[in-house]
Enzyme design. Sequence first.
Site, PDB file in Angstrom:
ATOM      1  CB  SER A 290       6.446  -3.904  -2.668  1.00  0.00           C
ATOM      2  OG  SER A 290       6.813  -3.355  -1.412  1.00  0.00           O
TER       3      SER A 290
ATOM      4  CB  SER B  99       8.934  -0.943  -1.254  1.00  0.00           C
ATOM      5  OG  SER B  99       9.206  -2.096  -1.996  1.00  0.00           O
TER       6      SER B  99
ATOM      7  CE  LYS C 257       4.190  -2.411   0.988  1.00  0.00           C
ATOM      8  NZ  LYS C 257       5.640  -2.156   0.823  1.00  0.00           N
TER       9      LYS C 257
HETATM   10  N1  GLN Z   1      11.996  -4.161  -5.077  1.00  0.00           N
HETATM   11  C1  GLN Z   1      12.832  -4.549  -3.970  1.00  0.00           C
HETATM   12  C2  GLN Z   1      12.608  -6.025  -3.695  1.00  0.00           C
HETATM   13  O1  GLN Z   1      11.977  -6.617  -4.477  1.00  0.00           O
HETATM   14  C3  GLN Z   1      12.489  -3.714  -2.761  1.00  0.00           C
HETATM   15  C4  GLN Z   1      11.238  -4.096  -2.121  1.00  0.00           C
HETATM   16  C5  GLN Z   1      10.939  -3.303  -0.890  1.00  0.00           C
HETATM   17  O2  GLN Z   1      11.519  -2.263  -0.637  1.00  0.00           O
HETATM   18  N2  GLN Z   1      10.041  -3.843  -0.097  1.00  0.00           N
HETATM   19  O3  GLN Z   1      13.066  -6.565  -2.752  1.00  0.00           O
END
Ligand code: GLN
Length: 477
Positions: free
Chosen positions: A145, A169, A70
């Site tokens: 994400s 994410s 990532k």
């Molecule tokens: N979707 C969640 C957010 O927007 C989690 C994102 C994540 O785990 N990085 O914060």
Amino acid sequence: MKPNYLSAGEILKNKHNLLLSDVTKSCIERIDSVDKDIKAFVRVNRDCLKQVGSTDSKGGILSGIPVSIKDNICVKDELTTCGSKILEGFKSPYDATVIEKLKGAGAVLLGKTNMDEFAFGSSCETSYYGPTYNPWDTSRIPGGSSGGSAASVAADETIMALGSDTGGSIRQPASLCGVVGLKPTYGRVSRYGLIAFASSLDQIGPITKSVEDAAILLNVIAGYDERDSTSVNMEVPDYTKSLAKDVKGLKIGIPKEYFVEGLDSEVKKAVVDALGILKDMGADTIEISLAHTEYALSVYYILAPAEASSNLARFDGVQYGFRVKDPENLIELYKKTRSMGFGREAKRRIILGTYSLSSGYYDAYYLKALKVRTLIKKDFDEAFKICDCVITPTSPTCAFKLGEKLNNPLDMYLSDIFTIPANLAGLPALSVPCGFNREGLPIGLQIIGKPFNEELLFRVAYTFEQSTEFHKKKPNL
Ligand code: GLN
């Protein structure tokens, strides 16, 4: 079958019949043929083939195994951009601890994967580089994400991947792409070299084709690191030893607050069927209550943006990445760089976080959210007195269409309703494929465990995986 379709476990078992360089070669060929439609990668490391020969001889545990990374995890001398314009051109001067460990184990770093900008999102649509597409249906999002990492694994463009999980994410895109994703216990894996989103919630973890691979990869990346003050000094077990098909007598907690309105009926059915399979294998289920679940999303969307607004303050055009040209003075430099460098969602989070941390509002929002976070953690402490693990759906729905939720942030935030509590409580949680809906889209089962008991998650997930066929199905690409 070409080696890019194999799991790391299968490759390691077949080592004598396989040329390791063929594994990387077939992954690169696969990227060349499908990534124009998936866009999982923001950068492919084409030189990695050369690396294969030199690591091969070292014989590390992941020797010759391609791993995609990532783009918020720092790799020395390589671009690390968090899917943001503001980090355009930023090359990390050092390796994240997990990267050091991967290199030490002989892994081949295949490239950097796409993500929502600074990991803010559930759909992988907010990246400066454009969206990633779901390999099961390219008109749909892969989840986020870590959508690029999950899509790269699901599309067999890589063997394994690393993601990061602040509120879901790793698990949510794993679920939506039909692969395995694990968020380890907070403190189990070093965050050194992970570009911070919300430091009290972030964890790096594996996204893989099988439960076995998640255990293999966690073996490599877990452990104490003095450079991360929140990393915990506890022995790391050999996680592959917990891969037994055995759940006899295990008590699985089913939180009644999770099976409510908003949960897609096909997702619900798949999870109920999965529980039936685990019961047939000898596990018992028990209804539990996680009473403060309804506040989890509100708490998260106060705490996570608050921490993010502070962590993102360092991106001002002075030290890292993008800098606006010819500003009139220093204030103009900050203002213009940040206005042009950050996307809409990043700005929204900075504004939200700055607001809840500001004097006069701090007690009403931030401090209160911290207190409710403790209550959410206590709910789990109580539950774990009567059960060994908790099982829930990973995501309330299957993959949605691109653009469907982009202009409705609240709807988008709901995608993580089942994953966020584990981050708030610091608990390990794993998503394993448990079915498909009528349209052929994957569904994931979430298993949440006690702190530092990843072993139990692996055992339950492995038992389920080995009793079902879901993980064997591949997208039609
Ligand atoms: N979707 C969640 C957010 O927007 C989690 C994102 C994540 O785990 N990085 O914060």
